[in-house]
Motif scaffolding. Structure first.
Motif, short mmCIF file in Angstrom:
data_model
loop_
_atom_site.label_atom_id
_atom_site.label_comp_id
_atom_site.label_asym_id
_atom_site.label_seq_id
_atom_site.Cartn_x
_atom_site.Cartn_y
_atom_site.Cartn_z
N PRO A 136 0.80 -1.23 0.00
CA PRO A 136 0.00 0.00 0.00
C PRO A 136 0.82 1.27 0.00
O PRO A 136 1.88 1.35 0.61
CB PRO A 136 -0.80 -0.11 1.31
CG PRO A 136 -0.02 -1.04 2.17
CD PRO A 136 0.70 -1.97 1.25
N MET A 137 0.32 2.28 -0.73
CA MET A 137 0.80 3.65 -0.59
C MET A 137 0.10 4.28 0.60
O MET A 137 0.71 5.01 1.37
CB MET A 137 0.49 4.41 -1.88
CG MET A 137 0.85 5.87 -1.89
SD MET A 137 2.61 6.16 -2.23
CE MET A 137 2.65 5.94 -4.03
N VAL B 270 -5.39 3.27 5.58
CA VAL B 270 -6.34 4.11 6.31
C VAL B 270 -7.10 3.22 7.27
O VAL B 270 -7.64 2.19 6.87
CB VAL B 270 -7.34 4.77 5.35
CG1 VAL B 270 -8.18 5.80 6.08
CG2 VAL B 270 -6.61 5.41 4.19
N ARG C 99 -12.65 4.44 16.53
CA ARG C 99 -13.99 4.53 17.14
C ARG C 99 -15.02 3.78 16.30
O ARG C 99 -16.09 4.31 16.01
CB ARG C 99 -14.40 6.00 17.30
CG ARG C 99 -13.44 6.78 18.15
CD ARG C 99 -14.00 8.10 18.60
NE ARG C 99 -13.04 8.73 19.50
CZ ARG C 99 -11.94 9.37 19.08
NH1 ARG C 99 -11.69 9.46 17.79
NH2 ARG C 99 -11.11 9.90 19.94
N PRO D 33 -1.72 12.84 20.36
CA PRO D 33 -3.14 12.78 20.00
C PRO D 33 -3.41 12.43 18.55
O PRO D 33 -4.52 12.03 18.22
CB PRO D 33 -3.66 14.19 20.34
CG PRO D 33 -2.45 15.04 20.51
CD PRO D 33 -1.32 14.16 20.88
N LEU D 34 -2.40 12.57 17.68
CA LEU D 34 -2.60 12.21 16.28
C LEU D 34 -2.25 10.74 16.00
O LEU D 34 -2.41 10.27 14.88
CB LEU D 34 -1.77 13.13 15.38
CG LEU D 34 -2.12 14.62 15.47
CD1 LEU D 34 -1.17 15.44 14.61
CD2 LEU D 34 -3.56 14.87 15.07
N TRP D 35 -1.72 10.03 17.04
CA TRP D 35 -1.43 8.59 16.96
C TRP D 35 -0.33 8.23 15.96
O TRP D 35 -0.17 7.07 15.59
CB TRP D 35 -2.69 7.77 16.63
CG TRP D 35 -3.81 7.92 17.62
CD1 TRP D 35 -3.87 8.73 18.70
CD2 TRP D 35 -5.06 7.20 17.59
NE1 TRP D 35 -5.08 8.59 19.35
CE2 TRP D 35 -5.83 7.66 18.68
CE3 TRP D 35 -5.60 6.23 16.74
CZ2 TRP D 35 -7.11 7.18 18.94
CZ3 TRP D 35 -6.87 5.76 17.01
CH2 TRP D 35 -7.62 6.23 18.09
N THR D 36 0.42 9.22 15.46
CA THR D 36 1.44 8.93 14.44
C THR D 36 2.48 7.95 14.98
O THR D 36 2.82 6.97 14.31
CB THR D 36 2.12 10.23 13.99
OG1 THR D 36 1.12 11.18 13.65
CG2 THR D 36 3.03 9.99 12.79
N THR D 37 2.99 8.23 16.18
CA THR D 37 3.95 7.28 16.76
C THR D 37 3.21 6.03 17.26
O THR D 37 3.71 4.92 17.12
CB THR D 37 4.73 7.92 17.92
OG1 THR D 37 3.80 8.47 18.87
CG2 THR D 37 5.64 9.03 17.43
N GLY E 3 2.67 3.98 14.09
CA GLY E 3 3.51 4.03 12.90
C GLY E 3 4.84 3.31 12.93
O GLY E 3 5.65 3.51 12.03
N PHE E 4 5.10 2.47 13.92
CA PHE E 4 6.42 1.84 13.96
C PHE E 4 6.61 0.87 12.80
O PHE E 4 5.64 0.29 12.30
CB PHE E 4 6.61 1.11 15.29
CG PHE E 4 6.87 2.03 16.45
CD1 PHE E 4 8.16 2.42 16.77
CD2 PHE E 4 5.82 2.53 17.20
CE1 PHE E 4 8.40 3.29 17.82
CE2 PHE E 4 6.04 3.40 18.27
CZ PHE E 4 7.34 3.78 18.57
N ASP E 5 7.89 0.71 12.41
CA ASP E 5 8.21 -0.22 11.34
C ASP E 5 7.69 -1.62 11.66
O ASP E 5 7.85 -2.10 12.79
CB ASP E 5 9.73 -0.30 11.15
CG ASP E 5 10.30 0.98 10.54
OD1 ASP E 5 9.51 1.81 10.04
OD2 ASP E 5 11.53 1.12 10.57
N PHE F 79 -13.47 11.08 0.48
CA PHE F 79 -12.56 12.22 0.63
C PHE F 79 -11.14 11.91 0.18
O PHE F 79 -10.31 12.82 0.10
CB PHE F 79 -12.54 12.73 2.08
CG PHE F 79 -11.99 11.75 3.10
CD1 PHE F 79 -12.82 10.84 3.71
CD2 PHE F 79 -10.65 11.76 3.42
CE1 PHE F 79 -12.32 9.94 4.63
CE2 PHE F 79 -10.14 10.87 4.35
CZ PHE F 79 -10.98 9.96 4.96
N MET F 80 -10.83 10.66 -0.15
CA MET F 80 -9.45 10.30 -0.49
C MET F 80 -9.48 9.23 -1.59
O MET F 80 -10.15 8.21 -1.44
CB MET F 80 -8.78 9.73 0.76
CG MET F 80 -7.39 9.18 0.58
SD MET F 80 -6.81 8.33 2.10
CE MET F 80 -6.48 9.73 3.16
N THR F 81 -8.78 9.48 -2.68
CA THR F 81 -8.73 8.50 -3.76
C THR F 81 -7.80 7.35 -3.36
O THR F 81 -6.65 7.59 -3.01
CB THR F 81 -8.23 9.15 -5.05
OG1 THR F 81 -9.10 10.21 -5.40
CG2 THR F 81 -8.17 8.14 -6.19
#
Lengths: 216, 216
Positions: free
Chosen positions: B53-54, B57, B61, B103-107, B110-112, B163-165
């Motif tokens: 995947p690129m 998503v 909740r 709060p954005l949950w990126t870490t 997002g770990f390898d 909202f996202m292609t």
């Protein structure tokens, strides 16, 4: 060195800007620019986004001194910068109206065509105090310097790879230091910087009111 | 039809599972499986994640009836499903200890190596009430059904592209319906489902305590 991606002979190609001439090169991601010998005029060339990222990681809460914190991890700036091909401009667009109902900002940041990048990659650049300016419909809106970022460009480039492996073409947005403004459908938005050029875009009619943020 | 990505002749290849045999095919993303004529035994084959995947998503909740809302947009399920190549299992890993400070949950997400996918893509499947089970170290931890999701699989597959292609290989995680459990370094985690097989992984020693979530 100034690198661009350009449409040429039906495909995207990389090139080095040499005055008014583009010298085509092979894929620069190994870290060297190997000329193919082909040369085309810069004038009339169709420049493309200078990266095709698998990941775009942006810093939030990084816009000013109020967010400043002590570095949380051992910093190794030279290692981090060794893997950076170059620096470019971005418009870090946010749909403010969607953030309240979307705490993860997936919709607020993720629409097609957002986060434009360009016009070129500058491979060597002092980013400790670089001015970024945002203009909307040719009216200067806001201006800021990378010196105002809570975490500096180098700190950010050390922090992100501490938890996520970045690959060739991946993009790190450092946050917009003060340079933000409300945009509306039809607006012409210009992000500019003395050494990184001018990144212009037109706001599409869809989907919502949004804010532009001049970022590097 | 059951599709796998498999290591063969030094490269990743796609194949259709035909009993104990893999029938190699060309890239299935145009939506058709064109056999190359090559056949290899399933036994001993090294299966790879069935998507590159690129974008990944994930729905937050979305784990139970408490999150249920009326559909917010006009639904066109047939259009949405027409662009789906298939369904597979994932372990939707979350670093709970990092969510409070991020709060954005990126870490936190997002770990390898997180969000493993597999073992295969099932191209035709009734996902209205499919059981998903999570086992940790061979002990069944939790189990849930896609019927418990606040928004159904079809609703999610209509909502995201609004909202996202999404492109070939992109992955939508529907959320883990009830099937979550605490994992620790060294744990063997198994996500399984009657029609989607078994997705096993071992928790690496780094970086933090995390939760597993059986997702589709």
């Amino acid at each position: 060195m100034r690198l661009v991606r350009v449409e040429h002979d039906g495909g995207p190609r990389w090139a080095v800007v040499d005055g008014s001439i583009l010298g085509l090169i092979r894929d620069p991601w190994p870290g060297v620019a190997v000329a193919t010998g082909e040369r085309v005029p810069l004038k009339g060339a169709r420049l493309l986004a200078p990266a095709t990222p698998m990941n775009v990681v942006g810093m939030s809460r990084n816009t000013g001194t109020a967010d400043r914190k002590l570095p949380a991890r051992h910093l190794t700036p030279l290692d981090a910068l060794r893997h950076v091909l170059g620096f470019t401009l971005s418009n870090d667009v946010t749909a403010r109206g969607l953030q309240a109902g979307d705490p993860l900002w997936t919709t607020a940041k993720g629409f097609d065509g957002w986060t434009p990048l360009g016009p070129w990659l500058e491979t060597a650049l002092d980013l400790s105090d670089m001015r970024l300016t945002l203009s909307i419909n040719a009216v200067p809106a806001e201006s800021g310097s990378t010196a105002e970022l809570a975490r500096s460009v180098v700190e950010v480039l050390v922090y992100i790879p501490s938890f996520m492996t970045l690959g060739p073409g991946d993009v790190v947005l450092t946050g917009a230091p003060g340079a933000v403004g409300r945009i509306r459908p039809g607006d012409r938005v210009l992000v500019s910087s003395p050494f990184l050029g001018r990144l212009e875009s037109t706001v599409a009619a869809e989907p919502v009111l949004a804010d532009a943020g001049a970022a590097s």
